[in-house]
Scaffold this motif. Sequence first.
Motif, mmCIF file in Angstrom:
data_model
loop_
_atom_site.group_PDB
_atom_site.id
_atom_site.type_symbol
_atom_site.label_atom_id
_atom_site.label_comp_id
_atom_site.label_asym_id
_atom_site.label_seq_id
_atom_site.Cartn_x
_atom_site.Cartn_y
_atom_site.Cartn_z
ATOM 1 N N UNK A 1 84.796 -28.763 41.333
ATOM 2 C CA UNK A 1 84.497 -27.782 40.285
ATOM 3 C C UNK A 1 83.242 -26.992 40.657
ATOM 4 N N UNK A 2 82.211 -27.658 41.144
ATOM 5 C CA UNK A 2 81.015 -26.920 41.568
ATOM 6 C C UNK A 2 81.331 -25.977 42.729
ATOM 7 N N UNK A 3 82.183 -26.411 43.658
ATOM 8 C CA UNK A 3 82.583 -25.521 44.753
ATOM 9 C C UNK A 3 83.328 -24.305 44.212
ATOM 10 N N UNK A 4 84.160 -24.512 43.212
ATOM 11 C CA UNK A 4 84.905 -23.412 42.595
ATOM 12 C C UNK A 4 83.956 -22.419 41.923
ATOM 13 N N UNK A 5 82.953 -22.931 41.212
ATOM 14 C CA UNK A 5 81.996 -22.056 40.531
ATOM 15 C C UNK A 5 81.150 -21.277 41.535
ATOM 16 N N UNK A 6 80.749 -21.922 42.622
ATOM 17 C CA UNK A 6 79.958 -21.237 43.656
ATOM 18 C C UNK A 6 80.783 -20.124 44.297
ATOM 19 N N UNK A 7 82.039 -20.432 44.633
ATOM 20 C CA UNK A 7 82.898 -19.439 45.277
ATOM 21 C C UNK A 7 83.131 -18.244 44.361
ATOM 22 N N UNK A 8 83.402 -18.509 43.084
ATOM 23 C CA UNK A 8 83.595 -17.425 42.120
ATOM 24 C C UNK A 8 82.336 -16.555 42.037
ATOM 25 N N UNK A 9 81.165 -17.184 41.996
ATOM 26 C CA UNK A 9 79.909 -16.429 41.893
ATOM 27 C C UNK A 9 79.682 -15.571 43.134
ATOM 28 N N UNK A 10 80.021 -16.089 44.318
ATOM 29 C CA UNK A 10 79.865 -15.314 45.539
ATOM 30 C C UNK A 10 80.751 -14.069 45.519
ATOM 31 N N UNK A 11 81.991 -14.227 45.072
ATOM 32 C CA UNK A 11 82.900 -13.078 44.980
ATOM 33 C C UNK A 11 82.365 -12.037 44.003
ATOM 34 N N UNK A 12 81.909 -12.496 42.851
ATOM 35 C CA UNK A 12 81.406 -11.569 41.848
ATOM 36 C C UNK A 12 80.124 -10.869 42.323
ATOM 37 N N UNK A 13 79.295 -11.570 43.090
ATOM 38 C CA UNK A 13 78.078 -10.965 43.629
ATOM 39 C C UNK A 13 78.426 -9.855 44.622
ATOM 40 N N UNK A 14 79.407 -10.117 45.488
ATOM 41 C CA UNK A 14 79.843 -9.100 46.448
ATOM 42 C C UNK A 14 80.406 -7.884 45.725
ATOM 43 N N UNK A 15 81.152 -8.109 44.644
ATOM 44 C CA UNK A 15 81.718 -7.000 43.875
ATOM 45 C C UNK A 15 80.626 -6.188 43.191
ATOM 46 N N UNK A 16 79.616 -6.866 42.654
ATOM 47 C CA UNK A 16 78.525 -6.162 41.972
ATOM 48 C C UNK A 16 77.702 -5.339 42.951
ATOM 49 N N UNK A 17 77.463 -5.883 44.158
ATOM 50 C CA UNK A 17 76.744 -5.112 45.177
ATOM 51 C C UNK A 17 77.476 -3.808 45.483
ATOM 52 N N UNK A 18 78.808 -3.856 45.487
ATOM 53 C CA UNK A 18 79.591 -2.656 45.772
ATOM 54 C C UNK A 18 79.511 -1.660 44.622
ATOM 55 N N UNK A 19 79.714 -2.111 43.394
ATOM 56 C CA UNK A 19 79.699 -1.187 42.256
ATOM 57 C C UNK A 19 78.293 -0.643 41.990
ATOM 58 N N UNK A 20 77.262 -1.372 42.425
ATOM 59 C CA UNK A 20 75.891 -0.865 42.260
ATOM 60 C C UNK A 20 75.638 0.406 43.060
ATOM 61 N N UNK A 21 76.448 0.662 44.078
ATOM 62 C CA UNK A 21 76.252 1.874 44.876
ATOM 63 C C UNK A 21 76.722 3.115 44.117
#
Length: 441
Positions: free
Chosen positions: A327-347
């Motif tokens: 479950x912790x691995x799942x939460x970390x992976x989800x957060x990494x994906x969302x961080x990458x998406x936010x970096x893109x939309x921030x542009x």
Amino acid sequence: MAGGRYAPGHLGELTQHLPFDMVDEALTATRATQTRLRDLPSRVVVYLLLAACLFSEVGYPQVWRKLAAGLAGIPTATPTPSALAQARRRVGTAPLHWLFDLLRGPAATIRQPGTRWRGLLVCAIDGTTLTVPDNPRILTRLTKQNGNHGGTGYPQTRLVALLACGTRTLIDAVFGPTTTGETTYTPQLLRSLRAGMILLADRNFAAKALLADIATTGAHVLVRLKNSRTTPILTRYPDGSYLSVLGGLRVRVIDAEITITTTAGRHTGTYRLATTLLDPHRHPASELITLYHQRWEIETAYLELKSSILGGRVLRARTPDGVEQEVYALLVTYQLLRTAMTDATNTRPDLDPDRASFTIAWQTARDQVVQAAGVIADTVIDLVGTIGRHVLTDLMPARRLRVCPRIVKRAISKYQARGPAIDRTSYKATIGIDILTPADP
């Protein structure tokens, strides 16, 4: 790539958001670094656990092959399933928990619409359940849920999360047996609330003591109440709301009737909302009613976790400790994906993060893992990256106002199917909101 035995330890382009030194620090802090150099170093095992969340449809040996698929010319180990199982047990849960605590939190945004309302960070809280394997070891800690709603044949673990709406990044999360309710887990999340936030919650979180505890953090709350709940009218305001009290907490209450109109007819529902924002001029009732709809952002995030990433599957782990690690691995992976998406939309400062497709980001991340691509950033920093470019190239349309009947489109069992007479159409809709003025008690 890392050299030698460490080469399979990567997460494709997502490694830039979770670099080698960060994983090594987690292992050192939790004393999980290997005592001797093995074919499966602890760092590699952490990345294996995270990659397994991207490829939930295959077992760990197949995940290993995907990690090594792009490492042409680099000799890598060929571990057996039992060796992978022993390595996962050796690493344990603590490093994944440490990484989640490090990565959790609202993603930084640059004037992105949909993330703040009148200067307040919009957050939501809610719970869900994850299904785990049914075996005697699991049942020593987790249980099955029974009831007249159908129950389940598998044990489950309850997950309660605090989410930043808009970016849908995880601010905090807690999980455990379903014998403990959502509101009992919630006090563990109060550490992550602070002034400058507004928390959206459903009726289950409207307990007087819990609302008082949330208020002590400095965060504001907008919560739905049961329509039958008695709330004394102390002062009426021009926008139709009124000052009231829940326990010892002063709140504004808003009664509203919401009507959804489609070509198939009209449906009307009554909502009663309570908020700790007491100034009707700075925070009008009509805007608060509209804002409350963003609570559904957390339901969408759970859909992404359980349907997109897991594909509706049962978790792999067959022990209680293994479930916690997964479950912790799942939460970390989800957060990494969302961080990458936010970096893109921030542009694109005027782009609502809602328009970024989670499925596109997830599928692109999987491709990067198989290709072992983008593991190390170039000398020129690229905040968008391959994942972000795919997301920005294929944005979802602006949110349309549509409604669809809440039914099961695909029956779990063909013997329980209700036939073709069910209306499965998505309708364009219009919404009407009327603020009600209750009579004096």
